[in-house]
Design a protein around this motif. Sequence first.
Motif, short mmCIF file in Angstrom:
data_model
loop_
_atom_site.label_atom_id
_atom_site.label_comp_id
_atom_site.label_asym_id
_atom_site.label_seq_id
_atom_site.Cartn_x
_atom_site.Cartn_y
_atom_site.Cartn_z
N MET A 9 30.60 26.81 60.40
CA MET A 9 30.36 27.42 59.47
C MET A 9 31.63 27.27 58.37
O MET A 9 32.38 26.69 58.36
CB MET A 9 30.96 29.38 60.03
N ARG A 10 31.67 28.16 56.91
CA ARG A 10 32.73 27.86 55.96
C ARG A 10 33.01 29.31 55.57
O ARG A 10 32.74 29.52 55.32
CB ARG A 10 31.91 27.28 54.59
N TRP A 11 34.34 28.34 55.64
CA TRP A 11 35.47 30.43 55.33
C TRP A 11 36.23 29.21 54.27
O TRP A 11 36.83 28.78 54.38
CB TRP A 11 36.07 29.77 57.10
N MET A 12 36.99 30.61 53.98
CA MET A 12 37.61 30.82 52.69
C MET A 12 38.26 32.02 52.81
O MET A 12 38.08 33.39 53.50
CB MET A 12 37.12 31.28 50.89
N VAL A 13 39.82 31.45 52.74
CA VAL A 13 41.31 32.18 53.05
C VAL A 13 41.74 33.04 51.84
O VAL A 13 42.47 31.35 51.82
CB VAL A 13 42.14 31.89 54.68
N THR A 14 41.90 33.66 51.61
CA THR A 14 43.31 34.07 51.06
C THR A 14 44.51 35.04 50.98
O THR A 14 44.19 35.12 52.69
CB THR A 14 42.75 35.23 49.51
N GLY A 15 45.22 34.47 50.43
CA GLY A 15 46.77 34.76 50.88
C GLY A 15 47.17 33.23 51.99
O GLY A 15 47.67 34.38 53.41
N ALA A 16 46.61 32.79 52.04
CA ALA A 16 46.85 31.69 53.27
C ALA A 16 47.76 31.13 52.98
O ALA A 16 48.13 30.64 54.65
CB ALA A 16 45.65 30.84 53.05
N ARG A 17 48.97 31.55 52.65
CA ARG A 17 50.64 31.15 53.31
C ARG A 17 51.06 31.83 53.72
O ARG A 17 52.52 31.98 54.00
CB ARG A 17 50.62 30.38 51.59
N GLY A 26 46.84 29.95 48.40
CA GLY A 26 47.76 31.27 48.78
C GLY A 26 48.04 31.02 47.23
O GLY A 26 47.32 31.78 47.00
N ARG A 27 49.46 31.21 46.44
CA ARG A 27 49.83 31.51 45.08
C ARG A 27 48.43 30.76 43.62
O ARG A 27 49.08 30.59 42.76
CB ARG A 27 51.47 31.30 45.33
N ASP A 28 47.72 29.76 44.87
CA ASP A 28 46.97 28.87 43.49
C ASP A 28 46.19 29.77 43.35
O ASP A 28 45.46 29.04 42.58
CB ASP A 28 46.86 27.90 44.70
N LEU A 29 45.64 30.82 43.54
CA LEU A 29 44.78 31.33 43.64
C LEU A 29 44.13 33.03 43.25
O LEU A 29 45.25 33.90 44.41
CB LEU A 29 43.25 31.31 44.57
N VAL A 74 44.37 36.37 43.38
CA VAL A 74 43.23 37.34 43.79
C VAL A 74 42.81 37.96 42.34
O VAL A 74 41.50 38.61 42.18
CB VAL A 74 43.29 37.83 44.69
N THR A 75 43.53 38.55 41.28
CA THR A 75 43.24 39.33 40.42
C THR A 75 42.36 38.37 39.19
O THR A 75 42.52 39.50 37.89
CB THR A 75 44.46 40.47 39.52
N ASP A 76 42.60 37.64 39.08
CA ASP A 76 41.67 36.66 38.14
C ASP A 76 40.08 36.69 38.28
O ASP A 76 40.34 35.89 39.48
CB ASP A 76 42.44 35.82 37.76
N GLY A 77 39.07 37.52 37.90
CA GLY A 77 37.74 37.67 38.25
C GLY A 77 37.65 35.81 38.20
O GLY A 77 36.24 35.54 39.26
N GLY A 78 37.35 35.31 36.95
CA GLY A 78 37.34 33.73 36.70
C GLY A 78 36.94 33.43 37.47
O GLY A 78 37.05 32.50 38.64
N ALA A 79 38.69 32.92 38.01
CA ALA A 79 38.74 32.05 39.09
C ALA A 79 38.98 32.19 40.54
O ALA A 79 38.20 31.41 41.27
CB ALA A 79 40.90 32.03 39.07
N VAL A 80 38.40 33.34 40.73
CA VAL A 80 37.81 34.37 42.39
C VAL A 80 36.02 33.16 42.02
O VAL A 80 35.82 32.89 43.25
CB VAL A 80 37.44 35.41 42.89
N GLU A 81 35.52 33.86 41.23
CA GLU A 81 34.12 33.09 41.22
C GLU A 81 33.92 31.71 40.54
O GLU A 81 33.22 31.07 41.45
CB GLU A 81 33.69 34.02 40.14
N ASP A 82 35.05 31.29 40.64
CA ASP A 82 34.71 29.61 40.71
C ASP A 82 35.00 28.66 42.11
O ASP A 82 34.47 27.89 42.41
CB ASP A 82 36.25 29.11 39.95
N ALA A 83 36.07 29.98 42.74
CA ALA A 83 36.59 29.16 43.77
C ALA A 83 34.96 29.26 44.58
O ALA A 83 35.30 28.58 45.64
CB ALA A 83 37.92 29.68 43.80
N LEU A 84 34.83 30.30 44.57
CA LEU A 84 33.93 30.43 45.76
C LEU A 84 32.58 29.93 45.51
O LEU A 84 31.51 29.03 46.15
CB LEU A 84 33.42 32.56 45.17
N ASP A 85 32.47 29.47 44.23
CA ASP A 85 31.56 28.08 43.78
C ASP A 85 31.31 27.05 44.35
O ASP A 85 30.45 26.71 44.39
CB ASP A 85 30.89 28.48 42.40
#
Length: 283
Positions: A1-9, A33-36, A38-49
Motif C-alpha cells: 500500500m502507498r501512504w501519504m502523511v501530512t503533518g509528519a514532523r 511537514g511544512r514542505d506541504l 495543506v491550505t494550498d489546494g493546488g500543492a495538495v493535488e500535485d502531491a496526490l497526483d
Amino acid sequence: MRWMVTGARGMLGADVMAALSRAPGEEDATGFGRDLDVTDGGAVEDALDALAPDVVVNCAAWTDVDGAETHPDEAVEVNGRAVEGLALACAKRGARLVHISTDYVFDGQGREPYGEDAPVGPVNAYGRSKLAGERAALAHGHTVVRTAWLYGARGRSFPATMIRLAAERETVAVVTDQTGQPTWSADLAARLVELGRSGAPGGVYHGTNAGRATWHDLAREVFTLLGADPGRVVPTTSAAFARPAPRPAWSVLGHDRWALAGLPPMRHWREALRAAWPYLSVS
C-alpha cells in the motif's frame, strides 16, 4: 500500500511514519511537514497526483487551542477549509482519508463516555474549527479518528512537563475538575496504521487509551513513576488557571466502533504511560 502523511514532523505524524516503517508487508510511505501547505489546494493535488496514495493520514492541524480564540479564521482555514479540499481531492482519486480530530468537538458536560454518534457541541473556537474538518471529511465518505490528551516523545507534553516540574518545585498544583483519557501518540499511530490497512468502513472512530483520569491523576502517576512522592501534586481547579479558551470538563470517549474494523479498544492509559516512559523527554 502507498501512504501519504501530512503533518509528519509533529508528535503524532512522526509516530505514524515510524509505525508504517514497522508494519508488516510492503508499505510505501511519504511524509510531509511544512514542505506541504495543506491550505494550498493546488500543492495538495500535485502531491496526490505524484504519489497516488491508497491512504492519506492527515495529522496537519492548527493545534494552538488558546490562539484559535483570537485567530478563529486562521484556525478554520487549516482545520476546516483545508480538510474540505483534501477530502474532495482524495475522493476524486479513490484515496482513503484518515483525518485526525479531537474530543473538543463535545461540550464536556457528559458523565458517561461519549459514543462515536453522540451529539457534538464544541465550547471553543478550536473545537468548532475541528468540527468543520470532521464534517468535510465525513461528507466525502472518509474516516475521522478523534483523540484526546495526546502526549509523546516529540514536542511539549503534559507528562514531560510534570517530570521537569518535579525536579524544580516542591509541590505542583494540578486540576481535578477535568477528566479524560491520556493517550500515547505511538499507540494511536499504530492503531491508525491498523485501521488504514483493515478496509473498515468510513465514519467516526475514537482513538484514545482506555480508562479515565483527571490531570491530577495523571500527574500523580508521573510522580510515582519518577519514584517521587505523589502527595507533592496538590489538587486545584480550572478557575485557578485562567485561559482564553474554555476546556471541556469531560473528555472520556467510548470505543465501540473499533469492532467494525475487527480491532480491540486500545490499552489502558496507565499501561501505555509505563510503556512510553523511556521515550518521554523533559519539556
